[in-house]
Write a protein that holds these residues in place. Structure first.
Motif, PDB file in Angstrom:
ATOM      1  N   ARG A  83      35.732  37.038  37.687  1.00 48.02           N
ATOM      2  CA  ARG A  83      37.183  36.964  37.464  1.00 48.02           C
ATOM      3  C   ARG A  83      37.945  37.363  38.736  1.00 48.02           C
ATOM      4  O   ARG A  83      38.881  36.684  39.143  1.00 48.02           O
ATOM      5  CB  ARG A  83      37.598  37.914  36.324  1.00 48.02           C
ATOM      6  N   GLU A  84      37.489  38.462  39.344  1.00 50.69           N
ATOM      7  CA  GLU A  84      38.165  38.963  40.548  1.00 50.69           C
ATOM      8  C   GLU A  84      38.118  37.907  41.661  1.00 50.69           C
ATOM      9  O   GLU A  84      39.112  37.632  42.314  1.00 50.69           O
ATOM     10  CB  GLU A  84      37.440  40.237  40.987  1.00 50.69           C
ATOM     11  N   GLY A  85      36.949  37.301  41.840  1.00 51.50           N
ATOM     12  CA  GLY A  85      36.785  36.293  42.904  1.00 51.50           C
ATOM     13  C   GLY A  85      37.653  35.071  42.667  1.00 51.50           C
ATOM     14  O   GLY A  85      38.273  34.534  43.600  1.00 51.50           O
ATOM     15  N   LEU A  86      37.726  34.619  41.426  1.00 53.76           N
ATOM     16  CA  LEU A  86      38.513  33.417  41.139  1.00 53.76           C
ATOM     17  C   LEU A  86      40.008  33.722  41.165  1.00 53.76           C
ATOM     18  O   LEU A  86      40.816  32.899  41.611  1.00 53.76           O
ATOM     19  CB  LEU A  86      38.104  32.823  39.781  1.00 53.76           C
ATOM     20  N   GLN A  87      40.350  34.931  40.714  1.00 56.43           N
ATOM     21  CA  GLN A  87      41.760  35.319  40.742  1.00 56.43           C
ATOM     22  C   GLN A  87      42.273  35.360  42.175  1.00 56.43           C
ATOM     23  O   GLN A  87      43.393  34.952  42.457  1.00 56.43           O
ATOM     24  CB  GLN A  87      41.955  36.683  40.076  1.00 56.43           C
ATOM     25  N   ALA A  88      41.406  35.814  43.088  1.00 60.79           N
ATOM     26  CA  ALA A  88      41.815  35.882  44.506  1.00 60.79           C
ATOM     27  C   ALA A  88      42.141  34.483  45.038  1.00 60.79           C
ATOM     28  O   ALA A  88      42.868  34.329  46.005  1.00 60.79           O
ATOM     29  CB  ALA A  88      40.698  36.515  45.323  1.00 60.79           C
ATOM     30  N   LEU A  89      41.603  33.472  44.391  1.00 62.54           N
ATOM     31  CA  LEU A  89      41.873  32.097  44.805  1.00 62.54           C
ATOM     32  C   LEU A  89      43.083  31.516  44.079  1.00 62.54           C
ATOM     33  O   LEU A  89      43.406  30.341  44.226  1.00 62.54           O
ATOM     34  CB  LEU A  89      40.638  31.227  44.516  1.00 62.54           C
ATOM     35  N   GLY A  90      43.694  32.333  43.227  1.00 58.43           N
ATOM     36  CA  GLY A  90      44.893  31.881  42.500  1.00 58.43           C
ATOM     37  C   GLY A  90      44.566  30.960  41.327  1.00 58.43           C
ATOM     38  O   GLY A  90      45.433  30.223  40.860  1.00 58.43           O
ATOM     39  N   ILE A  91      43.333  31.006  40.856  1.00 56.04           N
ATOM     40  CA  ILE A  91      42.946  30.122  39.748  1.00 56.04           C
ATOM     41  C   ILE A  91      43.331  30.779  38.419  1.00 56.04           C
ATOM     42  O   ILE A  91      43.098  31.971  38.224  1.00 56.04           O
ATOM     43  CB  ILE A  91      41.427  29.825  39.819  1.00 56.04           C
ATOM     44  N   GLN A  92      43.916  29.988  37.540  1.00 52.56           N
ATOM     45  CA  GLN A  92      44.292  30.505  36.211  1.00 52.56           C
ATOM     46  C   GLN A  92      43.031  30.665  35.352  1.00 52.56           C
ATOM     47  O   GLN A  92      42.268  29.708  35.184  1.00 52.56           O
ATOM     48  CB  GLN A  92      45.261  29.507  35.560  1.00 52.56           C
ATOM     49  N   LEU A  93      42.835  31.864  34.831  1.00 50.38           N
ATOM     50  CA  LEU A  93      41.584  32.180  34.115  1.00 50.38           C
ATOM     51  C   LEU A  93      41.818  32.669  32.704  1.00 50.38           C
ATOM     52  O   LEU A  93      42.834  33.306  32.427  1.00 50.38           O
ATOM     53  CB  LEU A  93      40.870  33.346  34.814  1.00 50.38           C
ATOM     54  N   TYR A  94      40.815  32.445  31.871  1.00 50.46           N
ATOM     55  CA  TYR A  94      40.827  32.968  30.501  1.00 50.46           C
ATOM     56  C   TYR A  94      39.432  33.527  30.222  1.00 50.46           C
ATOM     57  O   TYR A  94      38.449  33.121  30.834  1.00 50.46           O
ATOM     58  CB  TYR A  94      41.177  31.861  29.508  1.00 50.46           C
ATOM     59  N   GLY A  95      39.341  34.401  29.227  1.00 47.08           N
ATOM     60  CA  GLY A  95      38.036  34.922  28.794  1.00 47.08           C
ATOM     61  C   GLY A  95      37.447  35.898  29.790  1.00 47.08           C
ATOM     62  O   GLY A  95      38.130  36.456  30.648  1.00 47.08           O
ATOM     63  N   GLY A  96      36.142  36.141  29.623  1.00 41.93           N
ATOM     64  CA  GLY A  96      35.423  36.980  30.572  1.00 41.93           C
ATOM     65  C   GLY A  96      35.655  38.469  30.417  1.00 41.93           C
ATOM     66  O   GLY A  96      35.244  39.248  31.274  1.00 41.93           O
ATOM     67  N   VAL A  97      36.317  38.901  29.329  1.00 36.82           N
ATOM     68  CA  VAL A  97      36.513  40.330  29.133  1.00 36.82           C
ATOM     69  C   VAL A  97      35.634  40.833  27.983  1.00 36.82           C
ATOM     70  O   VAL A  97      34.739  41.632  28.193  1.00 36.82           O
ATOM     71  CB  VAL A  97      38.006  40.672  28.901  1.00 36.82           C
ATOM     72  N   ASN A  98      35.836  40.283  26.814  1.00 37.64           N
ATOM     73  CA  ASN A  98      34.938  40.617  25.694  1.00 37.64           C
ATOM     74  C   ASN A  98      33.953  39.482  25.489  1.00 37.64           C
ATOM     75  O   ASN A  98      33.545  39.175  24.353  1.00 37.64           O
ATOM     76  CB  ASN A  98      35.754  40.858  24.422  1.00 37.64           C
ATOM     77  N   SER A  99      33.580  38.859  26.561  1.00 39.08           N
ATOM     78  CA  SER A  99      32.772  37.640  26.515  1.00 39.08           C
ATOM     79  C   SER A  99      32.091  37.431  27.872  1.00 39.08           C
ATOM     80  O   SER A  99      32.639  37.833  28.896  1.00 39.08           O
ATOM     81  CB  SER A  99      33.718  36.466  26.248  1.00 39.08           C
ATOM     82  N   PRO A 100      30.919  36.793  27.897  1.00 38.93           N
ATOM     83  CA  PRO A 100      30.283  36.534  29.192  1.00 38.93           C
ATOM     84  C   PRO A 100      30.775  35.236  29.854  1.00 38.93           C
ATOM     85  O   PRO A 100      30.243  34.851  30.887  1.00 38.93           O
ATOM     86  CB  PRO A 100      28.803  36.401  28.808  1.00 38.93           C
TER      87      PRO A 100
END
Ligand code: MLT
Length: 395
Positions: free
Chosen positions: A314-331
């Protein structure tokens, strides 16, 4: 000559993950030295933990002595394992005699499709784990499939007010692929909808152990009335790394009936006893070890490892400005690439970063323009993959 089963002609050409594996092999043929990293299929990578390994090893050793040998086991699975699942994982919300032990959630979904047959009308989340749709098509339900779009704009929860009645409603939470987790109010709405329409929910809870937020439901049976409307499948694959060992279970509450009054449980056990000879006795003892206090502690640690991977992705993709969902209570992390085709983004990432992902379109029409990143991987590979993606995906 034998006629082909016509349902197979209605399926997409190949199952999603073998197609991804084919493209990976194609890259390796072109570039044999490529060091490919997989953030694609949700395949566990870390070794079995000590208490669970011990449970497996001891069970195997017992089979090697006359006194400990056993052949076929109980048809519904080891009674002790069913009891521990009911107690430890469901806090006795359901009883051991509503559980059957199996070789995994995917296999149980296939057997449920045999149970309900091709005439059952089916609603599935869109996007969804491909087994719900492909298995339903194989069973003959193709023209009666309804997609329930689950998108950021509806918080990945379907608009049930627009959904015509269906016999079966497939629902997965934490969701594969979006990583979204339905809250109690949403699941209560789903259960109410199913009870009103006399539908049956097939609730896939295979990723429930990834829920660390105590307010989110890990099982549909945390919702009042769900035992009249929902079957739940679950597995030890993603929680304790049994993707290869194979062990799962299915809950079919005794209150669920067919229109003619027959218990669904009755026909379910008919399917199980006719078409399945039970999960491996060794694997079942591994499952039992996982439900001891030591096994539960180890499970938490293993899950925390994959969750840290998810955080890094998540951190790596966020640094690229990509809109993300999931990945918190989920793999699973569900990344949006607006106005791009997901297979094109998949190819770009594969060819330029040598990282395998899963294209959202492979999970259904609403998955177009999304890519699923899986947090299953060795830490060093996750870090390396994120570094490569910084170069390939930067604008
Ligand atoms: C996935 O990647 O969606 C899953 O690993 C597939 C599966 O569990 O069968």
């Amino acid at each position: 000559m034998v006629s082909r089963n016509p349902h197979f002609a209605k399926l997409p050409a190949g199952y999603l993950f073998p197609e991804i594996a084919r493209r990976r092999r194609a890259l390796l043929e072109k570039q044999p030295a490529a060091k490919i990293i997989s953030l694609g299929i949700g395949n566990t990578t870390e070794p079995l933990t000590p208490a669970i390994t011990k449970g497996l090893v001891e069970a195997a050793a017992r089979l090697g002595a006359a006194a400990g040998y056993s052949g076929y086991g109980d048809e519904q699975g080891l009674a002790a394992l069913r009891e521990q699942i009911a107690k430890v994982l469901y806090r006795d919300r359901i009883s051991a005699d509503e559980i059957t032990i199996s070789d995994g959630a995917k296999c149980d979904i296939g057997r449920l499709q045999i149970l309900f047959g091709g005439k059952a009308t089916v609603a599935v989340q869109d996007p969804a784990y491909p087994v719900y749709v492909d298995g339903s098509i194989i069973a003959g339900a193709d023209s009666r499939l309804q997609y329930m779009p689950c998108l950021p704009k509806n918080n990945f929860f379907p608009d049930l007010s627009r959904l015509p009645r269906a016999d079966l409603i497939y629902f997965c939470s934490p969701n594969n692929p979006t990583g979204a987790v339905a809250d109690k109010a949403q699941l209560a709405e789903l259960v109410e909808f199913a009870r009103k329409n006399k539908s049956i929910i097939i609730f896939d809870a295979a990723y429930s152990e990834y829920i660390t937020d105590g307010d989110l439901p890990r099982s549909i049976y945390e919702i009042d009335g769900a035992d009249e409307a929902a079957i739940e499948v679950n597995s030890f694959s993603k929680s304790i790394g049994f993707t290869g060992v194979r062990l799962g279970w299915c809950v079919v509450p005794r209150k669920i009936k067919f229109a003619d009054g027959t218990l669904v449980w009755q026909d379910w056990t008919r399917v199980i006893t006719t078409l399945f000879n039970g999960a491996s006795n060794i694997a079942q003892h591994g499952g039992l070890a996982a439900l001891t206090p030591a096994g539960r502690r180890e499970t938490k640690t293993l899950i925390a490892y994959y969750q840290e991977n998810a955080r890094l992705i998540r951190e790596g993709l966020q640094a690229l400005g990509i809109q993300l969902y999931g990945g918190v209570n989920s793999p699973y992390i569900w990344a949006h690439f607006p106005a791009q085709k997901s297979w094109d983004v998949f190819e770009k990432i594969l060819n330029e970063a040598q990282v395998v992902t899963t294209p959202g379109a492979g999970f259904g029409p609403a998955g177009e323009s999304f890519i699923r990143f899986s947090a299953f991987g060795h830490r060093a590979d996750i870090q390396e993959a994120m570094q490569r993606l910084q170069n390939v995906l930067k604008n």
